[in-house]
Design an enzyme around this catalytic site. Sequence first.
Site, PDB file in Angstrom:
ATOM      1  N   GLY A 108       0.938  -1.167   0.200  1.00  0.00           N
ATOM      2  CA  GLY A 108       0.325  -0.035  -0.021  1.00  0.00           C
ATOM      3  C   GLY A 108       0.775   1.211  -0.112  1.00  0.00           C
ATOM      4  O   GLY A 108       2.242   1.115  -0.229  1.00  0.00           O
ATOM      5  N   ALA A 168       3.100   4.579   1.374  1.00  0.00           N
ATOM      6  CA  ALA A 168       4.246   4.857   2.213  1.00  0.00           C
ATOM      7  C   ALA A 168       3.781   5.250   3.612  1.00  0.00           C
ATOM      8  O   ALA A 168       4.270   4.863   4.449  1.00  0.00           O
ATOM      9  CB  ALA A 168       5.352   5.693   1.493  1.00  0.00           C
ATOM     10  N   GLY A 218       2.471   2.531   5.502  1.00  0.00           N
ATOM     11  CA  GLY A 218       3.681   1.601   5.818  1.00  0.00           C
ATOM     12  C   GLY A 218       4.373   2.026   6.872  1.00  0.00           C
ATOM     13  O   GLY A 218       4.656   1.279   7.810  1.00  0.00           O
ATOM     14  N   GLU A 225       5.699  -3.454   1.054  1.00  0.00           N
ATOM     15  CA  GLU A 225       5.675  -3.144  -0.481  1.00  0.00           C
ATOM     16  C   GLU A 225       4.901  -1.659  -0.807  1.00  0.00           C
ATOM     17  O   GLU A 225       3.617  -1.878  -0.566  1.00  0.00           O
ATOM     18  CB  GLU A 225       4.914  -4.255  -1.241  1.00  0.00           C
ATOM     19  CG  GLU A 225       5.194  -4.526  -2.774  1.00  0.00           C
ATOM     20  CD  GLU A 225       6.506  -5.002  -2.946  1.00  0.00           C
ATOM     21  OE1 GLU A 225       7.347  -4.009  -3.042  1.00  0.00           O
ATOM     22  OE2 GLU A 225       6.819  -6.029  -3.277  1.00  0.00           O
ATOM     23  N   CYS A 274       2.154   0.795  -8.647  1.00  0.00           N
ATOM     24  CA  CYS A 274       3.483   1.173  -7.873  1.00  0.00           C
ATOM     25  C   CYS A 274       4.386   1.269  -8.989  1.00  0.00           C
ATOM     26  O   CYS A 274       5.370   2.195  -8.741  1.00  0.00           O
ATOM     27  CB  CYS A 274       3.876   0.103  -7.066  1.00  0.00           C
ATOM     28  SG  CYS A 274       3.792  -1.505  -7.656  1.00  0.00           S
TER      29      CYS A 274
HETATM   30  P1  NAD Z   1      -3.575   2.183   1.013  1.00  0.00           P
HETATM   31  O1  NAD Z   1      -2.233   2.430   1.698  1.00  0.00           O
HETATM   32  O2  NAD Z   1      -4.588   3.146   1.130  1.00  0.00           O
HETATM   33  O3  NAD Z   1      -4.127   0.768   1.543  1.00  0.00           O
HETATM   34  C1  NAD Z   1      -3.704  -0.307   1.099  1.00  0.00           C
HETATM   35  C2  NAD Z   1      -4.167  -1.503   2.247  1.00  0.00           C
HETATM   36  O4  NAD Z   1      -4.016  -1.296   3.498  1.00  0.00           O
HETATM   37  C3  NAD Z   1      -5.786  -1.584   2.312  1.00  0.00           C
HETATM   38  O5  NAD Z   1      -6.049  -2.811   2.842  1.00  0.00           O
HETATM   39  C4  NAD Z   1      -5.798  -0.528   3.504  1.00  0.00           C
HETATM   40  O6  NAD Z   1      -7.212  -1.057   4.142  1.00  0.00           O
HETATM   41  C5  NAD Z   1      -4.749  -1.048   4.370  1.00  0.00           C
HETATM   42  N1  NAD Z   1      -4.676   0.188   5.345  1.00  0.00           N
HETATM   43  C6  NAD Z   1      -4.555   1.511   5.216  1.00  0.00           C
HETATM   44  N2  NAD Z   1      -4.077   2.246   5.909  1.00  0.00           N
HETATM   45  C7  NAD Z   1      -3.600   1.200   7.030  1.00  0.00           C
HETATM   46  C8  NAD Z   1      -2.923   1.308   8.215  1.00  0.00           C
HETATM   47  N3  NAD Z   1      -2.617   2.096   9.031  1.00  0.00           N
HETATM   48  N4  NAD Z   1      -2.561   0.099   8.967  1.00  0.00           N
HETATM   49  C9  NAD Z   1      -2.882  -1.343   8.483  1.00  0.00           C
HETATM   50  N5  NAD Z   1      -3.684  -1.178   7.303  1.00  0.00           N
HETATM   51  C10 NAD Z   1      -3.768   0.064   6.242  1.00  0.00           C
HETATM   52  O7  NAD Z   1      -3.194   1.870  -0.606  1.00  0.00           O
HETATM   53  P2  NAD Z   1      -4.289   1.499  -1.877  1.00  0.00           P
HETATM   54  O8  NAD Z   1      -4.680   2.921  -2.288  1.00  0.00           O
HETATM   55  O9  NAD Z   1      -4.988   0.546  -1.591  1.00  0.00           O
HETATM   56  O10 NAD Z   1      -2.909   1.155  -2.953  1.00  0.00           O
HETATM   57  C11 NAD Z   1      -2.244   2.039  -3.617  1.00  0.00           C
HETATM   58  C12 NAD Z   1      -0.850   1.982  -2.989  1.00  0.00           C
HETATM   59  O11 NAD Z   1      -0.308   0.822  -2.766  1.00  0.00           O
HETATM   60  C13 NAD Z   1      -0.024   2.966  -3.780  1.00  0.00           C
HETATM   61  O12 NAD Z   1       0.837   3.719  -2.866  1.00  0.00           O
HETATM   62  C14 NAD Z   1       0.827   1.902  -4.383  1.00  0.00           C
HETATM   63  O13 NAD Z   1       2.010   2.142  -5.049  1.00  0.00           O
HETATM   64  C15 NAD Z   1       0.939   0.753  -3.507  1.00  0.00           C
HETATM   65  N6  NAD Z   1       1.355  -0.466  -4.187  1.00  0.00           N
HETATM   66  C16 NAD Z   1       2.573  -0.829  -4.217  1.00  0.00           C
HETATM   67  C17 NAD Z   1       3.035  -1.970  -4.823  1.00  0.00           C
HETATM   68  C18 NAD Z   1       4.313  -2.557  -4.730  1.00  0.00           C
HETATM   69  O14 NAD Z   1       4.557  -3.473  -5.429  1.00  0.00           O
HETATM   70  N7  NAD Z   1       5.424  -1.886  -4.372  1.00  0.00           N
HETATM   71  C19 NAD Z   1       2.048  -2.585  -5.521  1.00  0.00           C
HETATM   72  C20 NAD Z   1       0.528  -2.344  -5.479  1.00  0.00           C
HETATM   73  C21 NAD Z   1       0.426  -1.181  -4.745  1.00  0.00           C
END
Ligand code: NAD
Length: 482
Positions: free
Chosen positions: A211, A213, A216, A234, A268
Amino acid sequence: MKTPAPDPESWSNRSPGDLSLELPVVHRSDVCASVAASAGAAAAWGRLPLEGRIELLAAARSHIEVLQEDLARGISLETGKPIREARGELGAVIAKFDLTFADARAHLADLPVAGGPHPALVRRRPRGPAAVIAPFNFPLHLGHGAALAHLVAGNPVLFKPSPLAATVAGRYAEAMASALPRGVFTLVQGGAATGRALSLDPAVRSVCFTGGAAAGRALLAGAADDLGKEIALELGGKNSLILCADGDLRAAAVATAEGMCLTAGQRCNATSRVLVEREVSPRFVELLLEALRPFVPGNPLSESTRLGPLISAAAAGRHRELCSRPSPDWILKGRADGEADGLRGHYVTPGVLRLGPDTPGPDRNELLGTETFCPILTLEEWDSEAEAIELNNSTPFGLTCSIFTRSEARFLRIAAEVKDGNVYANLPTTFSPSTLPFGGWGSSGNRRPGGRGFIRFVTEEQAVQAARDGFSPAPSGAAPKP
Ligand code: NAD
């Protein structure tokens, strides 16, 4: 540390490609009950020999294969990913089984160690319940890859999909769980607060988060007191395509257009920067505008669509805000029309902005320091290889970088200096096959959970030695209780 807002008890998504379509209601899961079920399954699953786990996971693959087209359509409907791309995601989901089985056979066996003072071996023990937290943009493939690595290594999985892809993820999870013993694969529905509660639960021994940064970082900070908990991240990217004057300009233009428009730029590894050697920049811009022509927003379920909608009104609003900034440097100004193929949805068109020495600092820092996560590209020009490398390395991220040149020596020289986990010659930044490790440096993450070889991080290593001659440590397969 910011605490995420509480999640709703239940919600229903609308299709971003057709806002008149409402998907079924989804209910938030009970984190404590889910973790208890997972913890209850850990010992038996961890003790099962590797080939027994592989056999059950192969049955799960058969269930997914039956649902392949339905799941692809579900992804397209719920996230707006064009159907052709969604089918590609399902292909990757299925291929991941065999790749993970091969990795498991290569990495999980006990490793005898000769040459020490006593007979010895290194054993890999399962850690116990693993939380896999997945994003919306690859709602199945990324979480699935991490889940498989954990499962095959003997760790039960708590799979928390993005709430924005809850329906399709629910169907996938049901298929996986139905092939495995109770508690080995548990679906946990919810949003950020649920993900946080899950990852902080002391019974959860590892977390694989894909998800943004910000989330994360919050997750890592929140788990800091639990020293034994493994956190694999990731995260995002700010990926450059570096074009050298001797490169194939047309191929670079096609790769740039594809890299910025696949999944509407919500990848990403999307190409969000192009760094062009100054002398070829005018010709490259002409070719890029030509290459972008087929990327017209359209219904994601249509076979010919190459640019689907963004995921949400907030994402479309961010695109609109960026494109409405006054600047003489727009090469192509994107629009957020909110309509395509007669449907109301979060539809946008691509935008290309030149960044130069006159671009105001705050705009520059914002554009390069954050993911735009929409089809907006910045173009910068350079005069020397050193300058191209410096530009590439000037963001906190380090995920993918593509170098277009006909010179192998030049490619290798630049590749050795860029700070990215994945470097490609004459390929789009989005071309990341499952046969390779995948993951980023810097703010793009750690532990490489997105690709080949993540299995290296999903177990605890245990060094075993025995003092008496002739007493050899227990053979593989008799793994002690996790
Ligand atoms: P997001 O961070 O909003 O959410 C990702 C997941 O994390 C969701 O299931 C969400 O409910 C959960 N989440 C959110 N905040 C959290 C917290 N504080 N604690 C625990 N869980 C939490 O991301 P998104 O909008 O769903 O996806 C897009 C992001 O993911 C982009 O930044 C993208 O670059 C990244 N991404 C990275 C890769 C990679 O391989 N590096 C691949 C796909 C997506």
